[in-house]
Design an enzyme around this catalytic site. Structure first.
Site, short mmCIF file in Angstrom:
data_model
loop_
_atom_site.label_atom_id
_atom_site.label_comp_id
_atom_site.label_asym_id
_atom_site.label_seq_id
_atom_site.Cartn_x
_atom_site.Cartn_y
_atom_site.Cartn_z
N SER A 13 36.82 41.68 35.93
CA SER A 13 38.23 41.49 35.60
C SER A 13 38.89 42.83 35.44
O SER A 13 38.25 43.85 35.19
CB SER A 13 38.36 40.66 34.32
OG SER A 13 37.90 41.42 33.23
N GLU A 70 40.87 43.84 33.04
CA GLU A 70 40.78 44.38 31.67
C GLU A 70 39.46 45.11 31.47
O GLU A 70 39.43 46.23 30.96
CB GLU A 70 40.91 43.24 30.65
CG GLU A 70 40.85 43.77 29.21
CD GLU A 70 40.76 42.63 28.20
OE1 GLU A 70 40.64 42.95 27.02
OE2 GLU A 70 40.80 41.45 28.62
N GLU A 71 38.35 44.46 31.85
CA GLU A 71 37.04 45.09 31.63
C GLU A 71 36.90 46.35 32.47
O GLU A 71 36.35 47.37 32.02
CB GLU A 71 35.92 44.10 31.96
CG GLU A 71 35.69 43.03 30.90
CD GLU A 71 36.76 41.95 30.95
OE1 GLU A 71 37.27 41.65 32.03
OE2 GLU A 71 37.10 41.41 29.86
N GLN A 72 37.35 46.29 33.70
CA GLN A 72 37.24 47.47 34.56
C GLN A 72 38.02 48.65 33.98
O GLN A 72 37.53 49.78 33.93
CB GLN A 72 37.76 47.14 35.97
CG GLN A 72 36.85 46.22 36.76
CD GLN A 72 37.42 45.90 38.13
OE1 GLN A 72 38.57 46.24 38.43
NE2 GLN A 72 36.61 45.25 38.97
#
Length: 576
Positions: A470, A472-474
């Protein structure tokens, strides 16, 4: 009370006896045979030399008895100090005796065979109990009455010695024979001087007189050209000696039997009644030749006095033609700093190792204690421009009711402890973002404003596909690892066995920094910050200088911040 004293006395007597049976002594294989004359008093010394500085004690035993020979002077056979006394000797005293030297660390023993002899028929002595001594023809020498130094009185004087030849009184004419204490000086030795010489004295013990007799077999040997004696030791050397200590100086000479070997100090010979210095003489025939002997004169110094450091002790050997000498100089001991340095280094090393081990075991507790105790005394840090202490990255729920334990931990337990009890400021997506904000911008902006990135891991998240896929995580992991260099903390809410399915970045973080495992439950109740999980998490967090917001603050799952409407905690914007 009287019975108790008797019992204690019996115990005190039994303990030494039991210890004697338990101890195993090393036996010296010496073949020592002593010949004693019947009905005469005799005193013999233990062949083993005790070291009184080490606390050595000497005990005599007869045959295989486990009972020591009595120290009672009224006993006919008794022990005084290290000496064995026969008062007087009887034929039935023949047998073997054990002399045992022991201290707290070792035990040595030697066997001594004692034979008590009666006089041969027609003689005043037994021919088995003779001591052979040799003198060169045409030379001068002396016969020494052996083993009589033990009979000196309180003034260190021997009883008067009478000399006999072949049981007849010897005329001391001061021409051929001179009597000096326990020595018979023989001038111009001749063949007719051969024979058995008897030295006899009387010794008084406890008010009764006893005879003491020694028989010397005087052997004349051919006249020969004297070889120069060789002093093997000392060799003009120095010896360290502690003041007040007891030491021995040995003068070891290879020469003729008639060579005189003695010690001198301060220009004078050692007096026989000197309170601190005493000489002891020994001689051993060389097995290779009968004409050479090892002559040993030992100077026993019972107490090293300060004046002994002023002048050297001189070993002298002389005969009619030759005079040789060598000296020993006593010096004060030089302080040995080596042992102190080694000991100090060992102590320092052990201390460092212990401190390192203690730090490794209690590192977390030590750091937290330091933060809590000393943070108020440290100068204020310059602002690092960060707004949040940690950005919380967690799997987003798929719908209402899903992952309730995860939501409880993220929105309730984590803020309650870190924010409520310790004053940390967290950014939790779904609580601290505003409605309508772009996910990418929120994540990018707030990760940069955070000092830590806390990633929460759970099982059964679709092969952990949410991590790294996702936006956000990246963005969060990229900013933390690459752009901002933020420290990342991994939290396991459930034990995860297989990390191979996770992104390489997560595997790298786990390998480098490890992971903190949750061990509590998810009950909505106040959490104790003293558990190992919370201590480990606080250890990974930055040092906190602010006061906690509230030590008992309870957060709901639908927090409202300021006056702006927040997204519900269990519902989040889709990623990407």
């Amino acid at each position: 009370m009287e019975n108790m004293k008797v019992l204690l006395g019996l115990i005190c007597l039994m303990v030494p006896l039991l210890s004697l049976e338990i101890d195993v002594c090393t036996e010296y294989p010496n073949q020592i045979v002593l010949f004693l004359s019947v009905n005469e008093i005799d005193i013999r010394k233990c062949p083993l030399t005790p070291n009184k500085m080490h606390g050595d004690t000497i005990i005599w035993y007869k045959n295989d008895s486990k009972t020591p020979i009595s120290a009672d002077r009224d006993s006919r056979i008794h022990q005084q100090n290290e000496h064995l006394w026969f008062v007087p000797a009887k034929v039935e005293d023949s047998g073997y005796y054990y002399c045992i030297v022991r201290n707290s660390t070792y035990c040595l023993k030697t066997k001594v065979t004692v034979t008590v002899l009666e006089n041969d028929p027609g003689l005043c002595y037994s021919t088995q109990a003779t001591f052979p001594q040799r003198l060169h023809i045409a030379g001068d020498g002396s016969l020494v009455c052996p083993y009589v130094s033990y009979f000196k009185d309180e003034n260190n004087e021997l009883p008067e010695v009478q000399w006999y030849k072949n049981c007849k009184p010897l005329l001391l004419d001061n021409v051929s024979f001179f009597g000096v204490k326990d020595k018979l000086l023989v001038r111009n030795v001749a063949e007719e001087h051969r024979g058995d010489y008897i030295c006899r004295m009387s010794y008084t013990f406890r008010g009764k007189q006893y005879p003491v007799t020694r028989v010397i077999q005087f052997i004349t040997i051919d006249e020969n050209k004297r070889d120069r004696p060789v002093i093997l030791s000392p060799r003009n050397e120095t010896i360290e000696a502690d003041p007040g200590s007891m030491i021995q100086l040995i003068c070891n000479v290879t020469g003729q039997f008639s060579d005189l070997v003695y010690w001198k100090w301060n220009g004078s010979e050692i007096e026989w009644n000197d309170p601190f210095l005493a000489e002891d003489y020994q001689f051993v025939e060389h097995p290779s030749t009968k004409r050479k002997y090892t002559l040993i004169t030992t100077l026993n110094i019972s107490e090293v006095k300060s004046q002994f450091y002023r002048y050297p002790f001189i070993c002298v050997v002389k005969n009619t033609n030759i005079f040789e000498s060598a000296h020993v100089q006593l010096i004060y001991p030089v302080p040995d700093f080596k042992n102190y340095l080694i000991g100090g280094f060992i102590i320092l090393t052990a201390t460092i190792v212990c401190c390192v081990c203690i730090y490794k075991v209690f590192k977390v507790d030590i750091v937290l204690w330091y933060r809590d105790s000393c943070s108020g005394f440290l100068p204020s840090k310059a602002s690092d421009g960060k707004t949040y202490d940690a950005y919380i990255l967690y799997p987003k729920t798929l719908g209402e009711g899903s992952f309730s334990d995860l939501d409880t931990f993220v929105f309730k337990l984590l803020p309650e402890v870190l924010e409520g009890q310790f004053g940390y400021k967290l950014f939790i997506y779904g609580r601290d973002d505003y409605v309508g904000e772009d996910t990418i911008e929120v994540t990018n902006e707030n990760v940069k404003k955070s000092r830590r990135l806390i990633i929460i891991l759970v099982r059964d998240m679709g092969g952990f596909s949410w991590l790294g896929q996702s936006s956000e995580e990246q963005i969060a992991i990229y900013n933390a690892l690459i752009q901002e260099g933020i420290k990342i903390v991994l939290l396991e809410l459930e034990k995860i066995q297989d990390y191979e399915k996770m992104p390489d970045s997560i595997q790298f973080i786990k390998q480098k920094h490890g992971v903190i495992c949750w061990s509590g439950d998810f009950q909505e109740r106040p959490q104790s910050a003293k558990t190992r999980f919370w201590k480990n998490l606080r250890y990974q967090m930055p040092a906190q200088r602010r006061s906690p917001l509230s030590k008992h603050r309870l957060l709901t799952l639908d927090p409202v911040r300021d006056t702006k409407e927040k997204l519900p905690a269990a519902t989040h914007l889709p990623l990407g």
